[in-house]
Design a protein around this motif. Structure first.
Motif, mmCIF file in Angstrom:
data_model
loop_
_atom_site.group_PDB
_atom_site.id
_atom_site.type_symbol
_atom_site.label_atom_id
_atom_site.label_comp_id
_atom_site.label_asym_id
_atom_site.label_seq_id
_atom_site.Cartn_x
_atom_site.Cartn_y
_atom_site.Cartn_z
ATOM 1 N N TRP A 149 1.655 5.086 2.245
ATOM 2 C CA TRP A 149 1.499 6.496 1.894
ATOM 3 C C TRP A 149 0.020 6.874 1.844
ATOM 4 O O TRP A 149 -0.462 7.487 0.888
ATOM 5 N N HIS A 150 -0.725 6.505 2.890
ATOM 6 C CA HIS A 150 -2.129 6.913 3.021
ATOM 7 C C HIS A 150 -2.410 7.155 4.502
ATOM 8 O O HIS A 150 -2.950 6.314 5.200
ATOM 9 N N ALA A 151 -2.031 8.347 4.968
ATOM 10 C CA ALA A 151 -2.063 8.646 6.392
ATOM 11 C C ALA A 151 -3.466 8.687 6.973
ATOM 12 O O ALA A 151 -3.631 8.516 8.182
ATOM 13 N N ASN A 152 -4.480 8.912 6.154
ATOM 14 C CA ASN A 152 -5.847 9.032 6.672
ATOM 15 C C ASN A 152 -6.521 7.682 6.872
ATOM 16 O O ASN A 152 -7.586 7.612 7.485
ATOM 17 N N ILE A 153 -5.911 6.636 6.340
ATOM 18 C CA ILE A 153 -6.510 5.297 6.382
ATOM 19 C C ILE A 153 -5.528 4.327 7.033
ATOM 20 O O ILE A 153 -4.365 4.249 6.641
ATOM 21 N N VAL A 154 -6.003 3.590 8.024
ATOM 22 C CA VAL A 154 -5.200 2.533 8.635
ATOM 23 C C VAL A 154 -5.460 1.239 7.869
ATOM 24 O O VAL A 154 -6.613 0.782 7.771
ATOM 25 N N ALA A 155 -4.423 0.669 7.317
ATOM 26 C CA ALA A 155 -4.560 -0.561 6.536
ATOM 27 C C ALA A 155 -4.874 -1.742 7.456
ATOM 28 O O ALA A 155 -4.707 -1.650 8.684
ATOM 29 N N PRO A 156 -5.334 -2.869 6.909
ATOM 30 C CA PRO A 156 -5.527 -4.070 7.736
ATOM 31 C C PRO A 156 -4.246 -4.408 8.493
ATOM 32 O O PRO A 156 -3.145 -4.279 7.961
ATOM 33 N N LEU A 157 -4.391 -4.836 9.741
ATOM 34 C CA LEU A 157 -3.248 -5.053 10.607
ATOM 35 C C LEU A 157 -2.743 -6.489 10.526
ATOM 36 O O LEU A 157 -3.521 -7.435 10.387
ATOM 37 N N LEU A 158 -1.434 -6.636 10.623
ATOM 38 C CA LEU A 158 -0.801 -7.943 10.685
ATOM 39 C C LEU A 158 -0.789 -8.435 12.136
ATOM 40 O O LEU A 158 -0.776 -7.638 13.076
ATOM 41 N N PRO A 159 -0.749 -9.746 12.355
ATOM 42 C CA PRO A 159 -0.973 -10.283 13.708
ATOM 43 C C PRO A 159 0.249 -10.350 14.600
ATOM 44 O O PRO A 159 0.137 -10.715 15.773
ATOM 45 N N GLY A 160 1.445 -9.981 14.096
ATOM 46 C CA GLY A 160 2.669 -10.239 14.844
ATOM 47 C C GLY A 160 2.687 -9.688 16.256
ATOM 48 O O GLY A 160 3.052 -10.402 17.207
ATOM 49 N N ALA A 161 2.303 -8.438 16.448
ATOM 50 C CA ALA A 161 2.371 -7.820 17.776
ATOM 51 C C ALA A 161 1.449 -8.533 18.759
ATOM 52 O O ALA A 161 1.826 -8.793 19.917
ATOM 53 N N VAL A 162 0.237 -8.867 18.318
ATOM 54 C CA VAL A 162 -0.715 -9.532 19.207
ATOM 55 C C VAL A 162 -0.247 -10.950 19.518
ATOM 56 O O VAL A 162 -0.329 -11.409 20.671
ATOM 57 N N GLU A 163 0.263 -11.658 18.521
ATOM 58 C CA GLU A 163 0.755 -13.014 18.761
ATOM 59 C C GLU A 163 1.913 -13.008 19.758
ATOM 60 O O GLU A 163 1.961 -13.841 20.683
#
Length: 432
Positions: A163-177
């Protein structure tokens, strides 16, 4: 094992997916023109649009940028930001319907598997992939196989909704892996095989002034949590008072004396530090050597590995849950001297999700949160990352994706502000 924790491969039904795209567009997003603004029809979510997203601003250049990444001879992992629950899948589904209609989408196992056998069958036919906490190997294997067929796979790299649309949180690696795994397999069949990580961002903005509706929701939260309303306070000050009161309760529950002269984020940091030390001691980690995010990951793993039902397990779970809940109000909350109506709405939704529990109304709100008024969604597509031409590590790829997504969100915000798209208030969380 409970059905909720067992992965079942999706069985996509193209006819159902196409039909649900139309239902999603009218019932879930836009509503029915001519009825959605008339009493009493505008009180009925299905006629008004459950998510009340009247317009989707999705420029053709952005759509084409995403579309060219999808199709035969390539594997595509679509990674939207995750600013809001329920509306997330509705907007994501609209986006993929325009670029890759048979794309699979990851969703929490509580939604896919936890609502009964018939509901599970429905979600699997809509090509939803159940994310099983601590056991995602089967979901990842299915995702790679589906992506190799030329269909996209959509998952939120931020993980849960913040619930913070202006900030992108740290990303998890699943998609890249999974992308690198798909590249390795794809190159065995075709030396020119391509793999794309395609980020998408969307930002919601109210189409008018919704202060009265936000004040009504704030009053409900105050009543539900037994927090005295301060009549002279502005709406943002009322929200700040709710959070300060809840923080005082957490401090008292953990044997700390609240210092109400200090700023909210100072008190929050002090409490998080103390709880982090206690949690680290319980799971036999050296206090201060890990940040809270990593400490929470280690603690969740400890809970999965220690299931003897001891008192320590209950303490670890309680501390981990408290730390996770407190961290959901991040430094971004106090970073700017002004706050928008959209940010106030996000604060209220986060409070209701995290604290208001025990009634049917609260349960429904958790699954289908209702907005304070009509909104417009601004969908943008940052430059996709081609793993087939990328030499960096998983961590470097995540940093690059995060930068592209945050830059796009910030640019969208700046453009909307320049066009007078926001109503601002003084931010009571802010301090110099």
């Amino acid at each position: 094992m409970s059905r909720i924790d067992v992965f079942v491969a999706p069985r996509p039904n193209a006819t159902l997916i196409k039909a649900m795209t139309f239902v999603n567009r009218i019932v879930m997003l836009h509503g029915i023109p001519g009825l959605r603004d008339l009493l009493p029809f505008n009180r009925l979510a299905g006629l008004r649009g459950v998510a009340n997203v009247r317009h989707i601003d999705f420029p053709e250049d952005d759509r084409q940028r995403l579309k060219v990444c999808c199709g035969a001879g390539k594997a595509t992992f679509i990674t939207p930001n995750h600013p809001e629950f329920f509306t997330d899948w509705m907007i994501d589904k609209e986006v993929v319907s325009r670029v890759s209609p048979l794309a699979a989408s990851w969703a929490t196992h509580g939604v896919v598997n936890g609502l009964g056998r018939l509901t599970q069958k429905f979600w699997l036919a809509n090509n939803l992939i159940a994310q099983i906490p601590g056991n995602s190997a089967a979901a990842k294997e299915h995702s790679v196989a589906w992506a190799l067929k030329g269909h996209g796979v959509l998952l939120h790299p931020e993980g849960g909704v913040g619930w913070h649309a202006n900030i992108v949180a740290p990303l998890l690696p699943g998609a890249v892996e999974m992308g690198f795994e798909a590249l390795k397999r794809g190159r065995l069949m075709d030396p020119d095989f391509k793999v794309w990580i395609a980020p998408v961002t969307w930002k919601l903005a109210f189409t008018g002034n919704v202060e009265a509706a936000l004040a009504k929701e704030c009053a409900y939260v105050e009543h539900s949590l037994k927090i005295e309303r301060r009549a002279a306070n502005t709406l943002p000050e009322r929200v700040h008072h709710i959070y300060a009161t809840l923080l005082s309760r957490d401090e008292a529950a953990n044997g700390l004396r609240p210092d109400e002269r200090a700023s909210y984020d100072t008190r929050q940091k002090d409490l998080l530090t103390e709880l982090g030390h206690r949690l680290a001691e319980l799971v036999s980690l050296e206090a201060g050597t890990l940040d809270n995010a990593e400490l929470l990951r280690r603690s969740r793993r400890w809970l999965r590995e220690n299931t003897d039902g001891t008192g320590s397990q209950k303490q670890v779970r309680t501390l981990a849950d408290t730390i996770q809940r407190l961290r959901r109000v991040g430094p971004w909350a106090s970073a700017n001297p002004r706050i928008t109506q959209e940010e106030i709405a996000e604060h209220l939704k986060r409070i209701r999700n995290d604290y208001c529990k025990g009634t049917l109304r609260d349960t429904i709100n958790r699954f289908v949160p209702q907005p304070a008024g009509p909104r417009r969604a601004y969908v943008r597509v940052p430059e996709p990352l081609g793993l087939h031409a990328y030499q960096g590590s998983v961590e470097e790829a995540l940093a690059e994706l995060h930068d592209r997504m945050q830059e796009t969100v910030t640019r969208t915000m700046t453009q909307l502000e320049a066009g007078g798209g926001f109503i601002f208030y003084a931010n009571p969380f802010y301090h110099r």
